[in-house]
Enzyme design. Structure first.
Site, PDB file in Angstrom:
ATOM      1  N   ASP A 290      -4.425   3.423  -1.995  1.00 26.55           N
ATOM      2  CA  ASP A 290      -5.453   3.708  -0.988  1.00 26.55           C
ATOM      3  C   ASP A 290      -6.045   5.091  -1.202  1.00 26.55           C
ATOM      4  O   ASP A 290      -5.510   6.091  -0.733  1.00 26.55           O
ATOM      5  CB  ASP A 290      -4.853   3.607   0.418  1.00 26.55           C
ATOM      6  CG  ASP A 290      -4.837   2.173   0.894  1.00 26.55           C
ATOM      7  OD1 ASP A 290      -3.854   1.759   1.514  1.00 26.55           O
ATOM      8  OD2 ASP A 290      -5.825   1.450   0.635  1.00 26.55           O
TER       9      ASP A 290
ATOM     10  N   HIS B 191      -8.125   0.936  -4.243  1.00 24.70           N
ATOM     11  CA  HIS B 191      -9.052   0.670  -3.128  1.00 24.70           C
ATOM     12  C   HIS B 191      -9.755   1.989  -2.847  1.00 24.70           C
ATOM     13  O   HIS B 191      -9.183   2.887  -2.228  1.00 24.70           O
ATOM     14  CB  HIS B 191      -8.229   0.186  -1.920  1.00 24.70           C
ATOM     15  CG  HIS B 191      -9.027   0.012  -0.675  1.00 24.70           C
ATOM     16  ND1 HIS B 191      -8.426  -0.139   0.549  1.00 24.70           N
ATOM     17  CD2 HIS B 191     -10.359  -0.038  -0.448  1.00 24.70           C
ATOM     18  CE1 HIS B 191      -9.347  -0.292   1.484  1.00 24.70           C
ATOM     19  NE2 HIS B 191     -10.538  -0.219   0.892  1.00 24.70           N
TER      20      HIS B 191
ATOM     21  N   MET C 119     -11.891   4.143  -0.971  1.00 25.83           N
ATOM     22  CA  MET C 119     -12.570   4.403   0.307  1.00 25.83           C
ATOM     23  C   MET C 119     -13.274   5.747   0.155  1.00 25.83           C
ATOM     24  O   MET C 119     -12.838   6.786   0.685  1.00 25.83           O
ATOM     25  CB  MET C 119     -11.547   4.414   1.454  1.00 25.83           C
ATOM     26  CG  MET C 119     -11.013   3.025   1.760  1.00 25.83           C
ATOM     27  SD  MET C 119      -9.561   3.005   2.807  1.00 25.83           S
ATOM     28  CE  MET C 119      -8.289   3.152   1.535  1.00 25.83           C
TER      29      MET C 119
ATOM     30  N   MET D  56      -8.676   7.832  -0.476  1.00 29.41           N
ATOM     31  CA  MET D  56      -9.540   8.215   0.640  1.00 29.41           C
ATOM     32  C   MET D  56     -10.114   9.605   0.375  1.00 29.41           C
ATOM     33  O   MET D  56      -9.368  10.517  -0.011  1.00 29.41           O
ATOM     34  CB  MET D  56      -8.742   8.216   1.946  1.00 29.41           C
ATOM     35  CG  MET D  56      -8.147   6.864   2.275  1.00 29.41           C
ATOM     36  SD  MET D  56      -7.231   6.933   3.832  1.00 29.41           S
ATOM     37  CE  MET D  56      -6.475   5.311   3.821  1.00 29.41           C
TER      38      MET D  56
ATOM     39  N   HIS E  41      -0.939  -1.229  -4.433  1.00 26.82           N
ATOM     40  CA  HIS E  41      -2.238  -0.969  -3.792  1.00 26.82           C
ATOM     41  C   HIS E  41      -2.377   0.525  -3.548  1.00 26.82           C
ATOM     42  O   HIS E  41      -1.551   1.147  -2.853  1.00 26.82           O
ATOM     43  CB  HIS E  41      -2.313  -1.736  -2.464  1.00 26.82           C
ATOM     44  CG  HIS E  41      -3.642  -1.654  -1.785  1.00 26.82           C
ATOM     45  ND1 HIS E  41      -4.715  -2.410  -2.170  1.00 26.82           N
ATOM     46  CD2 HIS E  41      -4.048  -0.903  -0.740  1.00 26.82           C
ATOM     47  CE1 HIS E  41      -5.742  -2.131  -1.374  1.00 26.82           C
ATOM     48  NE2 HIS E  41      -5.367  -1.222  -0.496  1.00 26.82           N
TER      49      HIS E  41
ATOM     50  N   ASP F 116      -6.399  -6.538   4.089  1.00 25.37           N
ATOM     51  CA  ASP F 116      -5.804  -5.206   4.090  1.00 25.37           C
ATOM     52  C   ASP F 116      -5.902  -4.569   5.473  1.00 25.37           C
ATOM     53  O   ASP F 116      -6.992  -4.303   5.976  1.00 25.37           O
ATOM     54  CB  ASP F 116      -6.612  -4.371   3.077  1.00 25.37           C
ATOM     55  CG  ASP F 116      -6.093  -2.979   2.915  1.00 25.37           C
ATOM     56  OD1 ASP F 116      -6.661  -2.252   2.077  1.00 25.37           O
ATOM     57  OD2 ASP F 116      -5.124  -2.600   3.601  1.00 25.37           O
TER      58      ASP F 116
ATOM     59  N   MET G 218     -11.270  -5.964   5.111  1.00 24.14           N
ATOM     60  CA  MET G 218     -10.548  -4.968   5.902  1.00 24.14           C
ATOM     61  C   MET G 218     -10.255  -5.559   7.277  1.00 24.14           C
ATOM     62  O   MET G 218     -11.182  -5.924   8.012  1.00 24.14           O
ATOM     63  CB  MET G 218     -11.364  -3.683   6.047  1.00 24.14           C
ATOM     64  CG  MET G 218     -11.518  -2.887   4.762  1.00 24.14           C
ATOM     65  SD  MET G 218      -9.956  -2.529   3.952  1.00 24.14           S
ATOM     66  CE  MET G 218      -9.160  -1.530   5.218  1.00 24.14           C
TER      67      MET G 218
ATOM     68  N   SER H 165       0.852  -1.194   0.000  1.00 22.86           N
ATOM     69  CA  SER H 165       0.000   0.000   0.000  1.00 22.86           C
ATOM     70  C   SER H 165       0.886   1.242   0.000  1.00 22.86           C
ATOM     71  O   SER H 165       1.688   1.440   0.931  1.00 22.86           O
ATOM     72  CB  SER H 165      -0.875   0.023   1.255  1.00 22.86           C
ATOM     73  OG  SER H 165      -1.357   1.351   1.472  1.00 22.86           O
TER      74      SER H 165
HETATM   75  C1  DX5 Z   1      -6.268   1.507   5.618  1.00 18.79           C
HETATM   76  C2  DX5 Z   1      -5.703   1.119   4.253  1.00 18.79           C
HETATM   77  C3  DX5 Z   1      -4.686   0.015   4.350  1.00 18.79           C
HETATM   78  C4  DX5 Z   1      -3.493   0.440   5.098  1.00 18.79           C
HETATM   79  C5  DX5 Z   1      -2.546  -0.697   5.267  1.00 18.79           C
HETATM   80  O1  DX5 Z   1      -7.424   2.262   5.415  1.00 18.79           O
HETATM   81  O2  DX5 Z   1      -6.750   0.665   3.436  1.00 18.79           O
HETATM   82  O3  DX5 Z   1      -4.260  -0.377   3.044  1.00 18.79           O
HETATM   83  O4  DX5 Z   1      -2.855   1.478   4.397  1.00 18.79           O
HETATM   84  O5  DX5 Z   1      -1.489  -0.192   5.988  1.00 18.79           O
HETATM   85  P1  DX5 Z   1      -0.811  -1.116   7.110  1.00 18.79           P
HETATM   86  O6  DX5 Z   1      -0.314  -2.324   6.342  1.00 18.79           O
HETATM   87  O7  DX5 Z   1       0.288  -0.255   7.645  1.00 18.79           O
HETATM   88  O8  DX5 Z   1      -1.873  -1.445   8.094  1.00 18.79           O
HETATM   89 ZN    ZN Z   2      -6.302  -0.383   1.259  1.00 16.52          ZN
END
Ligand code: DX5
Ligand code: ZN
Length: 217
Positions: free
Chosen positions: A37, A68, A70, A39, A35, A175, A139, A10
């Site tokens: 992320d 991903h 979010m 947000m 990956h 994840d 998750m 990620s």
């Molecule tokens: C959280 C993200 C994860 C996170 C994983 O909302 O979706 O992908 O970044 O990070 P670690 O592996 O540090 O928990």
């Molecule tokens: Zn993620």
């Protein structure tokens, strides 16, 4: 047939001041997927990056860009993310009023379709969209931040999803809080794609290859 374990670092844990270099580094260090992320500061409390950044770093790696989302309203964003170069788009079941239509739209636009479940969400909502899915993302933290601890309650959910999908060609991705210490249990429960941020990026670029190998081991 047991699926090969894929490692999807990620980039949330990467050095954002040199994101392109970081993606190239984890690519060369053995990452299978990248990956992303995304947000929106609404579905989750954090705000990260969007299509312009993804477009800007698309050329830094040929690896699978695993988005991903979010975000609260993914339907209106699909063209932007797929147009920016995302190969897979994962939406949250909690954010989709018409999940069957959203997943079909992702595939029609040329990307692999994934759905993610927050820790509190049961798997029943997957039952009638299994044939629309290429990936299910469990998750194992409450989304929004890297560096959290793995929620062991999700191991049973992974196993239940494994049973639900049977021999369908659906990847099970996990994840949040995944480390070399719990990766074996996560894979044993039925996952075949591991997302890791802090476990991959800890120690800096010189450690990426060993960190990825430790997860795969
Ligand atoms: C959280 C993200 C994860 C996170 C994983 O909302 O979706 O992908 O970044 O990070 P670690 O592996 O540090 O928990
Ligand atoms: Zn993620």
């Amino acid at each position: 047939m047991t699926k090969q374990t894929l490692i999807a670092p990620s980039i949330l844990s990467a050095d954002f001041s040199k994101l392109g270099e970081e993606i190239t580094s984890i690519d060369k260090a053995g990452a299978d997927w990248i990956h992303l992320d995304v947000m929106d500061g609404h579905f989750v409390p954090n705000l990260t990056f969007g299509p312009p950044i993804i477009k800007a770093v698309r050329g830094t790696s040929d690896k699978f860009f695993d988005a991903h989302l979010m975000v609260s309203n993914p339907d209106v964003l699909l063209d932007d993310y797929i147009g920016a170069g995302c190969d897979g788009v994962t939406v949250h079941i909690e954010a989709c009023t018409h999940l069957d239509r959203t997943l079909s739209a992702i595939r029609e636009k040329g990307a692999r379709a994934g759905v993610s479940l927050n820790p509190h969400t049961s798997i029943e909502g997957l039952s009638y969209v299994l044939d629309r899915l290429d990936l299910i993302l469990v998750m194992s933290v409450n989304p929004g931040f890297g560096g959290q601890s793995f929620l062991r309650s999700q191991l049973a959910k992974i196993a239940a999803i494994k049973e639900l999908i049977g021999d369908r060609p659906i990847d099970i991705q996990v994840d949040g809080g995944v480390t070399a210490d719990n990766a074996g249990e996560v894979i044993g429960a039925g996952a075949n794609v591991l997302v890791a941020g802090s476990a991959v990026f800890k120690g800096g670029p010189d450690h990426y290859e060993a960190n990825i190998a430790a997860l795969r081991a």
